[in-house]
Design a protein around this motif. Structure first.
Motif, mmCIF file in Angstrom:
data_model
loop_
_atom_site.group_PDB
_atom_site.id
_atom_site.type_symbol
_atom_site.label_atom_id
_atom_site.label_comp_id
_atom_site.label_asym_id
_atom_site.label_seq_id
_atom_site.Cartn_x
_atom_site.Cartn_y
_atom_site.Cartn_z
ATOM 1 N N THR A 1 14.612 50.771 5.978
ATOM 2 C CA THR A 1 14.528 51.611 4.788
ATOM 3 C C THR A 1 13.193 51.379 4.101
ATOM 4 O O THR A 1 12.839 50.235 3.776
ATOM 5 C CB THR A 1 15.676 51.294 3.804
ATOM 6 O OG1 THR A 1 16.929 51.432 4.482
ATOM 7 C CG2 THR A 1 15.638 52.251 2.611
ATOM 8 N N SER B 1 14.557 42.142 3.125
ATOM 9 C CA SER B 1 13.779 43.038 2.268
ATOM 10 C C SER B 1 12.533 42.281 1.858
ATOM 11 O O SER B 1 12.623 41.259 1.173
ATOM 12 C CB SER B 1 14.577 43.463 1.031
ATOM 13 O OG SER B 1 15.628 44.332 1.385
ATOM 14 N N GLN C 1 14.957 56.442 5.618
ATOM 15 C CA GLN C 1 15.582 55.512 6.556
ATOM 16 C C GLN C 1 15.294 55.888 8.005
ATOM 17 O O GLN C 1 15.257 57.062 8.369
ATOM 18 C CB GLN C 1 17.097 55.476 6.321
ATOM 19 C CG GLN C 1 17.783 54.258 6.891
ATOM 20 C CD GLN C 1 19.208 54.115 6.372
ATOM 21 O OE1 GLN C 1 20.124 54.725 6.897
ATOM 22 N NE2 GLN C 1 19.389 53.297 5.337
ATOM 23 N N ASP D 1 17.841 46.124 8.214
ATOM 24 C CA ASP D 1 19.251 45.743 8.365
ATOM 25 C C ASP D 1 19.554 45.694 9.857
ATOM 26 O O ASP D 1 19.664 46.731 10.509
ATOM 27 C CB ASP D 1 20.135 46.775 7.660
ATOM 28 C CG ASP D 1 21.627 46.469 7.758
ATOM 29 O OD1 ASP D 1 22.005 45.546 8.517
ATOM 30 O OD2 ASP D 1 22.413 47.141 7.080
ATOM 31 N N SER E 1 16.395 54.682 12.060
ATOM 32 C CA SER E 1 17.304 53.905 12.914
ATOM 33 C C SER E 1 16.524 53.370 14.109
ATOM 34 O O SER E 1 15.575 53.993 14.579
ATOM 35 C CB SER E 1 18.452 54.781 13.410
ATOM 36 O OG SER E 1 19.240 55.232 12.335
ATOM 37 N N THR F 1 18.862 49.652 10.889
ATOM 38 C CA THR F 1 18.103 50.614 10.091
ATOM 39 C C THR F 1 16.918 49.935 9.407
ATOM 40 O O THR F 1 16.953 48.747 9.108
ATOM 41 C CB THR F 1 18.977 51.262 9.007
ATOM 42 O OG1 THR F 1 19.505 50.245 8.138
ATOM 43 C CG2 THR F 1 20.106 52.078 9.606
ATOM 44 N N SER G 1 12.995 47.346 3.886
ATOM 45 C CA SER G 1 14.263 46.647 4.117
ATOM 46 C C SER G 1 14.722 46.885 5.550
ATOM 47 O O SER G 1 14.771 48.027 6.010
ATOM 48 C CB SER G 1 15.333 47.135 3.139
ATOM 49 O OG SER G 1 14.952 46.861 1.801
ATOM 50 N N LYS H 1 19.756 40.626 7.229
ATOM 51 C CA LYS H 1 19.036 41.643 6.470
ATOM 52 C C LYS H 1 17.771 41.023 5.879
ATOM 53 O O LYS H 1 17.757 39.848 5.529
ATOM 54 C CB LYS H 1 19.907 42.208 5.355
ATOM 55 C CG LYS H 1 21.129 42.973 5.831
ATOM 56 C CD LYS H 1 21.945 43.505 4.652
ATOM 57 C CE LYS H 1 23.161 44.270 5.135
ATOM 58 N NZ LYS H 1 23.977 44.787 4.001
ATOM 59 N N GLU I 1 7.451 57.633 13.520
ATOM 60 C CA GLU I 1 8.063 56.667 12.607
ATOM 61 C C GLU I 1 7.082 55.556 12.260
ATOM 62 O O GLU I 1 7.013 55.098 11.117
ATOM 63 C CB GLU I 1 9.323 56.078 13.261
ATOM 64 C CG GLU I 1 10.444 57.086 13.425
ATOM 65 C CD GLU I 1 11.559 56.598 14.348
ATOM 66 O OE1 GLU I 1 12.669 57.144 14.253
ATOM 67 O OE2 GLU I 1 11.304 55.686 15.175
#
Length: 201
Positions: A151, A8, A157, A144, A159, A149, A142, A6, A125
């Motif tokens: 964010t 951020s 969010q 993940d 995908s 995903t 962020s 992850k 997007e």
């Protein structure tokens, strides 16, 4: 290779299309085979003038983006020659994720082999993420990888798709050598058996 799970971090906007590997790291800096030390020359011809002074309005020279770890880039990022120094320079600068609508194939695959996550998104997007990135110090996005995903700073969010094998390698910090070493026991067993059956080899 460092694992990617992850992230951020501040996202820097770079809407230019067709940024090739020579723009990412000019050929004059390809004399080394070390993966470190190239970050200072990332986007060299856009970051510095002929006297070596920083160009103030270049995005990565701006105070709010100096520590960016995510790059929201224009279409066809990483085109041109297949130099692995390009992802090396990005990683050495601190970029761990590049988001675009499209990537050059060799550059895309080299990213995964060097601990960088390249993400392909739709034009719609991409426009939203570019807008997020243009918020400066508030442009924290962020990513993940496990959940696949992205964010945005407002909680929205997105995908994304990623090849299962490439995802496994990034999550576990496995480059080509690391993948081979996962089979170390089988390799040792094969060599032992081969040595017994063919001692003359």
């Amino acid at each position: 290779m460092e694992k990617f799970t992850k992230l951020s971090a501040t996202a820097a906007p770079m809407p230019l299309v067709n940024i090739d590997t020579d723009m990412i790291i000019p050929k004059v800096f390809l004399k080394t085979i070390k993966r470190s030390g190239l970050g200072v020359n990332l986007f060299d011809e856009m970051r510095y003038d002929r006297q070596g002074n920083e160009i103030e309005d270049f995005v990565l020279n701006q105070p709010q983006y100096r520590d960016a770890q995510i790059l929201v880039a224009g279409d066809n990022f990483g085109c041109g020659s297949s130099r692995e120094h390009a992802p090396w320079a990005l990683l050495d600068f601190g970029i761990r994720c590049v988001i675009s609508t499209s990537f050059a194939d060799i550059f895309y695959n080299n990213c995964f082999k060097n601990g960088i996550l390249p993400i392909v998104v739709t034009p719609e997007e991409h426009a939203k993420l570019m807008d997020d990135a243009e918020r400066g110090a508030n442009a924290v996005i962020s990513v993940d990888l496990e959940g696949q995903t992205i964010t945005g700073p407002d909680g929205g969010q997105i995908s994304f798709e990623v090849d299962a094998h490439k995802k496994h390698c990034l999550l576990n910090g496995l480059d080509d050598i690391g993948l081979t070493m996962e089979k170390a026991a089988s390799i040792d067993s094969f060599e032992a058996t081969a040595a017994q059956s063919r001692p003359w080899v």
